[in-house]
Design a protein around this motif. Structure first.
Motif, PDB file in Angstrom:
ATOM      1  N   ASN A  41       0.812  -1.217   0.000  1.00  0.00           N
ATOM      2  CA  ASN A  41       0.000   0.000   0.000  1.00  0.00           C
ATOM      3  C   ASN A  41       0.848   1.269   0.000  1.00  0.00           C
ATOM      4  OD1 ASN A  41       0.859  -0.440   2.659  1.00  0.00           O
ATOM      5  ND2 ASN A  41      -0.894   0.649   3.510  1.00  0.00           N
ATOM      6  N   LEU A  42       2.097   1.162   0.471  1.00  0.00           N
ATOM      7  CA  LEU A  42       2.966   2.325   0.473  1.00  0.00           C
ATOM      8  C   LEU A  42       3.455   2.673  -0.933  1.00  0.00           C
ATOM      9  CD1 LEU A  42       5.178   1.882   3.678  1.00  0.00           C
ATOM     10  CD2 LEU A  42       3.146   3.290   3.346  1.00  0.00           C
ATOM     11  N   LYS A  43       3.534   1.661  -1.801  1.00  0.00           N
ATOM     12  CA  LYS A  43       3.980   1.918  -3.165  1.00  0.00           C
ATOM     13  C   LYS A  43       2.986   2.823  -3.900  1.00  0.00           C
ATOM     14  CE  LYS A  43       6.559  -2.424  -3.564  1.00  0.00           C
ATOM     15  NZ  LYS A  43       6.694  -3.717  -4.280  1.00  0.00           N
ATOM     16  N   SER A  44       1.704   2.529  -3.726  1.00  0.00           N
ATOM     17  CA  SER A  44       0.692   3.352  -4.387  1.00  0.00           C
ATOM     18  C   SER A  44       0.643   4.751  -3.788  1.00  0.00           C
ATOM     19  CB  SER A  44      -0.685   2.686  -4.267  1.00  0.00           C
ATOM     20  OG  SER A  44      -1.061   2.521  -2.910  1.00  0.00           O
ATOM     21  N   ILE A  45       0.863   4.856  -2.479  1.00  0.00           N
ATOM     22  CA  ILE A  45       0.871   6.163  -1.823  1.00  0.00           C
ATOM     23  C   ILE A  45       2.065   6.990  -2.301  1.00  0.00           C
ATOM     24  CG2 ILE A  45       1.123   7.339   0.406  1.00  0.00           C
ATOM     25  CD1 ILE A  45      -0.404   4.963   1.621  1.00  0.00           C
ATOM     26  N   ALA A  46       3.218   6.327  -2.439  1.00  0.00           N
ATOM     27  CA  ALA A  46       4.410   7.028  -2.917  1.00  0.00           C
ATOM     28  C   ALA A  46       4.186   7.570  -4.330  1.00  0.00           C
ATOM     29  CB  ALA A  46       5.607   6.086  -2.898  1.00  0.00           C
ATOM     30  N   LYS A  47       3.529   6.792  -5.169  1.00  0.00           N
ATOM     31  CA  LYS A  47       3.260   7.241  -6.540  1.00  0.00           C
ATOM     32  C   LYS A  47       2.361   8.472  -6.563  1.00  0.00           C
ATOM     33  CE  LYS A  47       3.860   2.774  -8.826  1.00  0.00           C
ATOM     34  NZ  LYS A  47       3.202   1.680  -9.611  1.00  0.00           N
ATOM     35  N   ASP A 101      11.084  11.969 -10.875  1.00  0.00           N
ATOM     36  CA  ASP A 101      12.490  11.897 -10.477  1.00  0.00           C
ATOM     37  C   ASP A 101      12.647  11.265  -9.099  1.00  0.00           C
ATOM     38  OD1 ASP A 101      13.290  13.072 -12.832  1.00  0.00           O
ATOM     39  OD2 ASP A 101      13.357  15.109 -12.000  1.00  0.00           O
ATOM     40  N   GLU A 102      11.743  11.602  -8.171  1.00  0.00           N
ATOM     41  CA  GLU A 102      11.808  11.026  -6.825  1.00  0.00           C
ATOM     42  C   GLU A 102      11.513   9.532  -6.851  1.00  0.00           C
ATOM     43  OE1 GLU A 102      10.564  14.613  -3.792  1.00  0.00           O
ATOM     44  OE2 GLU A 102       8.993  13.716  -5.023  1.00  0.00           O
ATOM     45  N   LEU A 103      10.544   9.126  -7.667  1.00  0.00           N
ATOM     46  CA  LEU A 103      10.223   7.705  -7.793  1.00  0.00           C
ATOM     47  C   LEU A 103      11.391   6.930  -8.381  1.00  0.00           C
ATOM     48  CD1 LEU A 103       6.511   7.742  -9.026  1.00  0.00           C
ATOM     49  CD2 LEU A 103       7.363   6.824  -6.857  1.00  0.00           C
ATOM     50  N   LYS A 104      12.021   7.506  -9.393  1.00  0.00           N
ATOM     51  CA  LYS A 104      13.158   6.845 -10.024  1.00  0.00           C
ATOM     52  C   LYS A 104      14.315   6.701  -9.042  1.00  0.00           C
ATOM     53  CE  LYS A 104      16.082   6.960 -14.152  1.00  0.00           C
ATOM     54  NZ  LYS A 104      16.410   7.687 -15.394  1.00  0.00           N
ATOM     55  N   GLY A 136      -4.292   4.283  14.391  1.00  0.00           N
ATOM     56  CA  GLY A 136      -4.077   4.391  12.952  1.00  0.00           C
ATOM     57  C   GLY A 136      -2.616   4.571  12.611  1.00  0.00           C
ATOM     58  N   LYS A 137      -2.345   4.693  11.328  1.00  0.00           N
ATOM     59  CA  LYS A 137      -0.975   4.878  10.846  1.00  0.00           C
ATOM     60  C   LYS A 137      -0.982   5.927   9.737  1.00  0.00           C
ATOM     61  CE  LYS A 137       1.834   1.445  11.060  1.00  0.00           C
ATOM     62  NZ  LYS A 137       2.951   1.965  11.887  1.00  0.00           N
ATOM     63  N   ALA A 138       0.083   6.709   9.688  1.00  0.00           N
ATOM     64  CA  ALA A 138       0.182   7.765   8.687  1.00  0.00           C
ATOM     65  C   ALA A 138       1.552   7.729   8.018  1.00  0.00           C
ATOM     66  CB  ALA A 138      -0.064   9.132   9.325  1.00  0.00           C
ATOM     67  N   TRP A 139       1.650   8.441   6.889  1.00  0.00           N
ATOM     68  CA  TRP A 139       2.865   8.473   6.072  1.00  0.00           C
ATOM     69  C   TRP A 139       3.194   9.922   5.741  1.00  0.00           C
ATOM     70  CZ3 TRP A 139       3.921   9.804   0.865  1.00  0.00           C
ATOM     71  CH2 TRP A 139       5.053   9.229   0.293  1.00  0.00           C
ATOM     72  N   VAL A 140       4.418  10.354   6.047  1.00  0.00           N
ATOM     73  CA  VAL A 140       4.827  11.738   5.808  1.00  0.00           C
ATOM     74  C   VAL A 140       5.079  11.953   4.314  1.00  0.00           C
ATOM     75  CG1 VAL A 140       6.565  13.498   6.282  1.00  0.00           C
ATOM     76  CG2 VAL A 140       5.861  11.925   8.103  1.00  0.00           C
ATOM     77  N   PHE A 141       4.333  12.860   3.698  1.00  0.00           N
ATOM     78  CA  PHE A 141       4.526  13.129   2.275  1.00  0.00           C
ATOM     79  C   PHE A 141       5.223  14.451   2.002  1.00  0.00           C
ATOM     80  CE2 PHE A 141       0.172  14.734   3.070  1.00  0.00           C
ATOM     81  CZ  PHE A 141       0.263  16.016   2.552  1.00  0.00           C
ATOM     82  N   SER A 142       5.426  15.266   3.043  1.00  0.00           N
ATOM     83  CA  SER A 142       6.115  16.536   2.843  1.00  0.00           C
ATOM     84  C   SER A 142       6.701  17.035   4.160  1.00  0.00           C
ATOM     85  CB  SER A 142       5.140  17.592   2.294  1.00  0.00           C
ATOM     86  OG  SER A 142       5.753  18.864   2.220  1.00  0.00           O
TER      87      SER A 142
END
Length: 316
Positions: A152-158, A164-167, A277-283
């Motif tokens: 699920n983190l892969k889809s969130i990262a996309k 460039d960040e994904l690469k 719950g759980k969260a993911w830092v995007f910025s």
């Protein structure tokens, strides 16, 4: 292990009320190792890798980092009979100014050559001791195997990374898993993986409590998150926390969302924190603030808001 980790989490939750951003002081005892199986150079590199993992998290103050060889000689000397009755111990000296001692033991180093393609692995044991009580808080074996990323983190990262960040992220994963042309290169990669796993160990056993300062609702509508005063309608997905690069928050970091409450047990009021719950830092916005998105437990969070329960996040 779970009980020990909860003890640390509870301890730091209580201390948070006094000083939220106070760094934890730790000291490192020189690592134990099998002198016939591990070279002194390898020991020094591994020791520095582990220390740097703690330092780079920016939540620790490391004391007595220098003169590790001299400290090791002192430790060996104090094992002799002449020092058995001394009131001053090696632990007293190295732990001066530190709240916790980190004791390490190198369990194994392997270098495997298959058709001129090298792979290396490192396994260490870390033990955390409370200086004030002498109690062993936790002990854990940590290896250099890469931790697989959840699907699920892969889809969130996309959704939050540019091309460039994904690469760059994909290339990093390949480099950490790909065999190398020589043992030195493969050992370096193993140390990089070990460093990440030590960072996860530090995050799990020394969690940092952070306040949620703002929730972002539909169409970017924001609402202050002081206490439980969140009243906008819509999905509880994105929010801002009061921690940024100054406290070692990184893009892609996982956070545990926890509810904070008090429970009366036997006439005593005990602070309780419960993972909801759980969260993911995007910025990472700046040195003091970061933005994250909920990846698990949205229903629990909605219920906590409806029940006017105060909550925050714990770093992993």
């Amino acid at each position: 292990m779970i009980k020990k980790s909860f003890y640390l989490a509870f301890l730091f939750f209580c201390s948070f009320c006094l000083k939220a951003q106070e760094k934890i002081s730790v000291a490192f005892i020189p690592m134990s190792f099998d002198e016939e199986a591990v070279s002194k150079m390898e020991v020094k590199i591994i020791q520095e890798t582990i220390i740097n993992s703690f330092v780079s998290s920016k939540r620790f103050t490391v004391v007595d980092r220098s003169n590790l060889e001299s400290l090791e000689k002192e430790k060996k000397l104090q094992r002799t009979e002449a020092f058995m009755d001394s009131k001053d111990s090696f632990k007293d000296g190295i732990s001066k100014g530190a709240s916790y001692l980190i004791e390490g033991n190198i369990l194994g180093i392997k270098h495997i050559d298959k058709k001129d393609k090298w792979s290396s692995s490192v396994t260490v044991q870390l033990k955390v001791l409370d200086v004030s009580t002498g109690e062993i808080i936790t002990t854990e074996s940590i290896d250099s195997e890469p931790v697989p990323e959840a699907e699920n983190l892969k889809s969130i990262a996309k959704a939050h990374y540019n091309k460039d960040e994904l690469k760059a992220l994909e290339n990093k994963i390949v480099q950490l898993n790909q065999p190398k042309s020589n043992s030195d290169a493969s050992f370096k990669v193993a140390l990089d993986r070990l460093s990440e796993n030590v960072r996860l160990f530090a995050g799990k056993n020394f969690p940092m409590h952070i306040e949620i300062v703002e929730w972002i609702g539909k169409a970017g509508k924001s609402q202050s998150a002081q206490g439980a005063n969140v009243n906008f309608k819509g999905p509880f997905k994105d929010f801002v926390i009061a921690a940024g690069s100054n406290l070692g928050i990184n893009k892609g970091q996982l956070l545990d969302i926890v509810s904070l409450s008090s429970v009366n047990v036997g006439g005593k009021t005990i602070n309780r924190q419960q993972k909801i719950g759980k969260a993911w830092v995007f910025s990472v916005d700046d040195g003091n603030f970061s933005s994250a998105t909920v990846i698990d437990g949205e229903k629990n969070i909605k219920k906590a808001v409806a029940d006017k329960v105060r909550f925050g996040v714990l770093t992993n």
